[in-house]
Design a protein around this motif. Structure first.
Motif, PDB file in Angstrom:
ATOM      1  N   GLY A   2      56.480  41.070  42.429  1.00  0.00           N
ATOM      2  CA  GLY A   2      55.095  41.443  42.201  1.00  0.00           C
ATOM      3  C   GLY A   2      54.645  42.172  43.717  1.00  0.00           C
ATOM      4  O   GLY A   2      55.402  43.106  43.925  1.00  0.00           O
ATOM      5  N   MET A   3      53.405  42.486  43.543  1.00  0.00           N
ATOM      6  CA  MET A   3      52.729  43.317  44.239  1.00  0.00           C
ATOM      7  C   MET A   3      52.297  42.616  45.818  1.00  0.00           C
ATOM      8  O   MET A   3      51.464  43.309  46.418  1.00  0.00           O
ATOM      9  N   ARG A   4      52.812  41.482  45.891  1.00  0.00           N
ATOM     10  CA  ARG A   4      52.027  40.971  47.259  1.00  0.00           C
ATOM     11  C   ARG A   4      52.609  41.523  48.406  1.00  0.00           C
ATOM     12  O   ARG A   4      53.810  42.149  48.315  1.00  0.00           O
TER      13      ARG A   4
ATOM     14  N   ARG B 131      43.256  45.723  48.120  1.00  0.00           N
ATOM     15  CA  ARG B 131      42.793  44.974  46.971  1.00  0.00           C
ATOM     16  C   ARG B 131      42.428  45.759  45.851  1.00  0.00           C
ATOM     17  O   ARG B 131      42.744  45.910  44.430  1.00  0.00           O
TER      18      ARG B 131
ATOM     19  N   ARG C 215      45.507  47.662  44.163  1.00  0.00           N
ATOM     20  CA  ARG C 215      46.229  46.838  43.522  1.00  0.00           C
ATOM     21  C   ARG C 215      45.572  46.617  42.257  1.00  0.00           C
ATOM     22  O   ARG C 215      46.253  46.362  41.081  1.00  0.00           O
ATOM     23  N   TRP C 216      44.180  46.549  42.086  1.00  0.00           N
ATOM     24  CA  TRP C 216      43.472  46.512  40.920  1.00  0.00           C
ATOM     25  C   TRP C 216      43.675  47.740  39.776  1.00  0.00           C
ATOM     26  O   TRP C 216      43.641  47.444  38.654  1.00  0.00           O
TER      27      TRP C 216
ATOM     28  N   LEU D 145      47.984  47.477  38.965  1.00  0.00           N
ATOM     29  CA  LEU D 145      48.537  46.207  38.273  1.00  0.00           C
ATOM     30  C   LEU D 145      49.196  46.746  36.903  1.00  0.00           C
ATOM     31  O   LEU D 145      50.267  46.084  36.427  1.00  0.00           O
TER      32      LEU D 145
ATOM     33  N   HIS E  55      52.072  48.425  36.963  1.00  0.00           N
ATOM     34  CA  HIS E  55      53.267  47.606  37.866  1.00  0.00           C
ATOM     35  C   HIS E  55      53.824  46.529  36.671  1.00  0.00           C
ATOM     36  O   HIS E  55      55.127  46.524  36.557  1.00  0.00           O
ATOM     37  N   ARG E  56      52.987  45.916  35.776  1.00  0.00           N
ATOM     38  CA  ARG E  56      53.228  45.079  35.041  1.00  0.00           C
ATOM     39  C   ARG E  56      54.371  45.603  34.110  1.00  0.00           C
ATOM     40  O   ARG E  56      55.303  45.172  33.561  1.00  0.00           O
TER      41      ARG E  56
ATOM     42  N   GLY F 147      43.569  43.275  37.221  1.00  0.00           N
ATOM     43  CA  GLY F 147      43.629  44.705  37.262  1.00  0.00           C
ATOM     44  C   GLY F 147      42.715  45.469  36.429  1.00  0.00           C
ATOM     45  O   GLY F 147      41.907  44.505  35.843  1.00  0.00           O
TER      46      GLY F 147
END
Length: 388
Positions: free
Chosen positions: A58-60, A82, A85-86, A89, A92-93, A154
């Protein structure tokens, strides 16, 4: 038949996949699972073999342990991170799911053909359809969720969802049979023109013994499942504050970065199936919580509903269409308004006021709402595959 199961979830924690594999091996089929994050030495059950393809975590931020909450901060760097990430995401998924499919395809290259490819959820369906064509195998699509109607973190992606539904329908149309978890989702899939859609609910096998006798009133209420967004756990915490005389328990794995103020709530780590049985029986009421934020939630029948039935305890469930009709049909408990802690607390009190009656209703429904019933739907679907 030789069955290949494809699943991107962590296999060791996916009870549906493992129950289905056990059912098929009991029917004489050989099952091999290609999944994700399989622990060393994990035993998937007699007659089942398993391999693991690792997927991105993931993106943490680097160094953040899995399941840890991010520190609360409102500084410019935190806001920027943040926001990024929004925005990123969804891509990324898709990228991480595609990487798993590519790695799984390489793992299976040159392997002997299987008779059946059983694709669990949309993120394995394209690979499953490709393998089925290559091997002249039968394709089974197992839709655990209404995939493109889930509530996801996201930015919104309406065009991608529309395209995804069309692609899912085209690929699922190649399957000999489509399995899913509720009548509500099945109706949606049939409405897309898929002819053979069967419901295999997320029920649990009956325990080896009858549930113990319970006290006349419950000691509390418990949530057992994933701890993360969309589960309406804020309402559980709010209800705990309104019911200080009752024990409130939240148990399960925590999503990275998810924050929940658990004042007045016992938080327990993930538990085994028998341990959750015991927890439900100790507190007396299971809560089946979901937010009313997406169509997938409105049509869901979560496995924790059936786990409560297995344990022989009543439920307080989110008043969403599929749960509404199911809970009332069998008299399994009471409903609450999602997002409303006061409504959840009132529903717990209503179950407590007629506790013996609700317990009797749950135990009357146990035989019908058990895996022994749903496993026959799965076994019959495979029997039809063998004769088609």
């Amino acid at each position: 038949m030789n069955v290949l199961m494809l699943v991107q979830s962590p296999v060791a924690g996916d009870s549906r996949v493992l129950r289905e594999a056990a059912t098929l091996t009991a029917e004489g089929h050989a099952v091999h699972i290609v999944g994700r994050d399989v622990p060393d030495g994990f035993d998937p059950g007699d007659g089942v073999t398993v391999e693991s393809v690792t997927r991105s975590r993931g993106m943490r931020p680097p160094g953040t342990p899995r399941g840890a909450a991010l520190a609360s901060s409102s500084g410019p760097k935190t806001v920027l991170r943040r926001s990024g990430r929004w925005l990123l995401l969804p891509e990324h998924r898709e990228r991480t799911e595609r990487r798993w499919r590519d790695d799984a395809a390489r793992l299976l290259a040159g392997r002997p053909a299987h008779d059946v490819v059983h694709a669990h959820d949309y993120n394995t369906l394209a690979l499953g359809a490709d393998l089925a064509r290559r091997w002249s195998a039968r394709l089974v699509y197992d839709s655990h969720e209404l995939w493109f109607d889930r509530g996801l973190p996201g930015r919104p992606t309406p065009v991608a969802r529309w395209r995804g539904r069309r692609k899912e329908t085209a690929l699922a149309g190649q399957a000999r049979v489509v399995l899913t978890v509720s009548e509500g989702i099945a109706a949606r899939l049939r409405g897309r023109g898929l002819p053979d859609v069967r419901v295999v609910r997320n029920t649990f096998p009956l325990a080896d013994h009858e549930p113990p006798e319970l006290p006349a009133t419950p000691a509390g209420f418990a949530y057992a499942g994933r701890i993360g967004p969309g589960r309406d756990l804020e309402a559980v915490v709010g209800a705990a504050a309104r019911l200080p005389s009752l024990r409130t328990v939240v148990a399960g794995p925590a999503d990275p970065g998810y924050r929940l103020d658990t004042t007045g709530v016992e938080v327990l780590p993930p538990m085994s199936l028998p341990a959750v049985d015991t927890l439900y029986q100790e507190v007396g009421v299971a809560v089946v919580t979901l937010t009313d934020t997406c169509l997938n939630h409105r049509l869901a029948l979560p496995n924790k509903l059936f786990h409560a039935v297995r344990a022989g305890v009543p439920v307080v469930a989110a008043n969403l269409p599929e749960l509404h009709s199911f809970v009332l049909r069998y008299g399994l408990g009471r409903l609450y308004t999602p997002g409303d802690a006061s409504s959840l607390a009132t529903a717990v009190e209503a179950v407590a006021s007629d506790y013996t009656g609700y317990v009797e209703a749950v135990r009357k429904a146990r035989q019908e709402l058990a895996w022994e019933h749903d496993s026959r739907v799965l076994a019959d679907a495979y029997a039809n595959l063998g004769t088609a």
